[in-house]
Design an enzyme around this catalytic site. Structure first.
Site, PDB file in Angstrom:
ATOM      1  N   ASN A   3      -2.457   4.676  -1.861  1.00 21.23           N
ATOM      2  CA  ASN A   3      -2.162   6.293  -1.556  1.00 21.23           C
ATOM      3  C   ASN A   3      -0.396   6.421  -1.606  1.00 21.23           C
ATOM      4  O   ASN A   3       0.276   7.257  -0.577  1.00 21.23           O
ATOM      5  CB  ASN A   3      -2.532   6.967  -0.097  1.00 21.23           C
ATOM      6  CG  ASN A   3      -2.385   8.405  -0.151  1.00 21.23           C
ATOM      7  OD1 ASN A   3      -2.419   8.890  -0.969  1.00 21.23           O
ATOM      8  ND2 ASN A   3      -2.149   8.713   1.104  1.00 21.23           N
ATOM      9  N   ASN A   4       0.189   5.655  -2.321  1.00 17.05           N
ATOM     10  CA  ASN A   4       1.773   5.790  -2.324  1.00 17.05           C
ATOM     11  C   ASN A   4       2.302   5.306  -3.752  1.00 17.05           C
ATOM     12  O   ASN A   4       1.660   4.623  -4.498  1.00 17.05           O
ATOM     13  CB  ASN A   4       2.378   4.979  -1.305  1.00 17.05           C
ATOM     14  CG  ASN A   4       3.686   5.316  -0.913  1.00 17.05           C
ATOM     15  OD1 ASN A   4       4.251   6.332  -1.391  1.00 17.05           O
ATOM     16  ND2 ASN A   4       4.361   4.715   0.172  1.00 17.05           N
TER      17      ASN A   4
ATOM     18  N   HIS B 287       2.276   4.724  -9.457  1.00 13.48           N
ATOM     19  CA  HIS B 287       1.578   5.096  -8.222  1.00 13.48           C
ATOM     20  C   HIS B 287       0.058   4.648  -8.119  1.00 13.48           C
ATOM     21  O   HIS B 287      -0.654   4.777  -9.126  1.00 13.48           O
ATOM     22  CB  HIS B 287       1.527   6.545  -8.447  1.00 13.48           C
ATOM     23  CG  HIS B 287       1.053   7.257  -7.028  1.00 13.48           C
ATOM     24  ND1 HIS B 287       1.700   7.942  -6.136  1.00 13.48           N
ATOM     25  CD2 HIS B 287      -0.313   7.654  -6.883  1.00 13.48           C
ATOM     26  CE1 HIS B 287       0.965   8.404  -5.301  1.00 13.48           C
ATOM     27  NE2 HIS B 287      -0.247   8.116  -5.631  1.00 13.48           N
ATOM     28  N   CYS B 288      -0.186   4.089  -7.064  1.00 13.44           N
ATOM     29  CA  CYS B 288      -1.511   3.408  -6.840  1.00 13.44           C
ATOM     30  C   CYS B 288      -2.141   4.246  -5.911  1.00 13.44           C
ATOM     31  O   CYS B 288      -1.541   4.380  -4.668  1.00 13.44           O
ATOM     32  CB  CYS B 288      -1.246   1.963  -6.283  1.00 13.44           C
ATOM     33  SG  CYS B 288      -2.670   1.108  -5.986  1.00 13.44           S
ATOM     34  N   PRO B 289      -3.330   4.760  -6.126  1.00 14.81           N
ATOM     35  CA  PRO B 289      -4.036   5.548  -5.334  1.00 14.81           C
ATOM     36  C   PRO B 289      -4.674   4.711  -4.379  1.00 14.81           C
ATOM     37  O   PRO B 289      -4.843   5.297  -3.291  1.00 14.81           O
ATOM     38  CB  PRO B 289      -5.140   6.056  -6.360  1.00 14.81           C
ATOM     39  CG  PRO B 289      -5.212   5.178  -7.471  1.00 14.81           C
ATOM     40  CD  PRO B 289      -3.830   4.787  -7.735  1.00 14.81           C
TER      41      PRO B 289
END
Length: 308
Positions: A164-165, A159-161
């Site tokens: 945002n996904n 999950h990559c902030p």
């Protein structure tokens, strides 16, 4: 069924679970249809802040490159060529960012772990399926639950902030393009900064920019720091993503050192699976597959119905 406290990789999964999770539950089907009709977007405060920061940092770089370095230049073609290249890279990077953020990464439908659906699988003795206790779904092979998205994601990498996904089966291609275009635009900005410093040192600082010398120096230094930081981060991410695709192994699977229970693809087969088709320039295009959704218009009384 196995206890749901932890996931076992060495269990046998039913072959139907690797497909599209077609099941007979009417409530789950309607829920899946509702998700398909909506734009995928994760309402996470930290992720939304990071996504906005990404756009602001790219906008800052574009401002410095265009208004501090290129427009004041006396070389017309130098300004035009570099302006077109940098802005094209920025547009491709931001487009890839949007596609990564707004594309369903491969979420497993919620609530498909119903008694009716399990009975329809006609499991043989000894076959094991895994139910996620958090979103009440049957996990396909290589799916993992994301605590931020609150969904099980097929082939979840991480999950990559910043986007945002989750990065998963359906949006990994756009994430790879995003990291690549950010890395290229960062290198281009660093090269332009170097030329700008040389030009200002050799000539007059008041002539090499429309801004005062102190402001020009501060803007260029911040751009250099941003370019170095962005290039280092995205180049490493790009390399790890290509390595994962070629080895047919997600980052989660690599960190857990799990023994693969699936047949690994060959390197080029993995690349073609993620990017869709044989090698071509379309691999570099984040707009491929983009479609506008047809929205029904409200019909007038006594008139025909139209769609746009």
């Amino acid at each position: 069924m196995q206890p749901s406290g932890h996931r076992l990789r060495d269990v046998e999964h039913h072959p139907l679970l690797a497909e599209n999770d077609n099941y007979d539950s009417s409530s789950s089907s309607s829920s899946e249809a509702d998700v398909a009709d909506r734009v995928w977007f994760i309402r996470d405060g930290c992720g939304m802040i990071c996504a906005v920061m990404t756009w602001l940092l790219v906008a800052y770089a574009d401002f410095v490159v265009t208004f501090v370095m290129l427009l004041p230049s006396k070389d017309f073609w130098y300004s035009v060529v570099n302006g077109v290249i940098f802005n094209c890279l920025a547009v491709l990077a931001l487009s890839s960012h949007l596609r990564t953020m707004l594309t369903d990464p491969g979420a497993v439908p919620k609530g498909n772990a119903t008694k009716e659906y399990m009975e329809s699988l006609q499991l043989k003795p000894g076959e094991v399926i895994y139910k996620c206790p958090k979103c009440c779904c049957i996990k396909p092979e290589r799916a993992h639950h994301c605590s931020i998205c609150k969904r099980c994601i097929r082939k979840m990498d991480h999950h990559c902030p910043w986007v945002n996904n989750c990065v998963g089966e359906k949006n990994q291609r756009f994430f790879v393009l995003f990291t690549m275009y950010i890395a290229l635009s960062s290198v281009h900005a660093l090269i332009l900064c170097g030329f700008q410093f040389i030009s200002c040192v050799r000539g007059q600082w008041t002539e090499c920019s429309d801004f005062s010398p102190p402001i020009t120096v501060i803007l260029l230094i911040f751009l250099c720091l941003e370019g170095l930081l962005f290039f280092t981060f995205t180049a490493v991410m790009f390399g790890t993503q290509i390595h994962s695709i070629c080895n047919d192994e997600t980052e989660i699977e690599r960190l857990k050192s799990e023994k693969p229970t699936w047949e690994r693809r060959l390197r080029w087969e993995g690349m073609k699976s993620v990017f869709g088709g044989p090698p071509s320039l379309l691999w570099m295009n984040p707009f491929v597959g983009f479609r506008f959704r047809r929205l029904p218009t409200r019909p007038r009384k006594g008139g025909p119905e139209f769609s746009v």
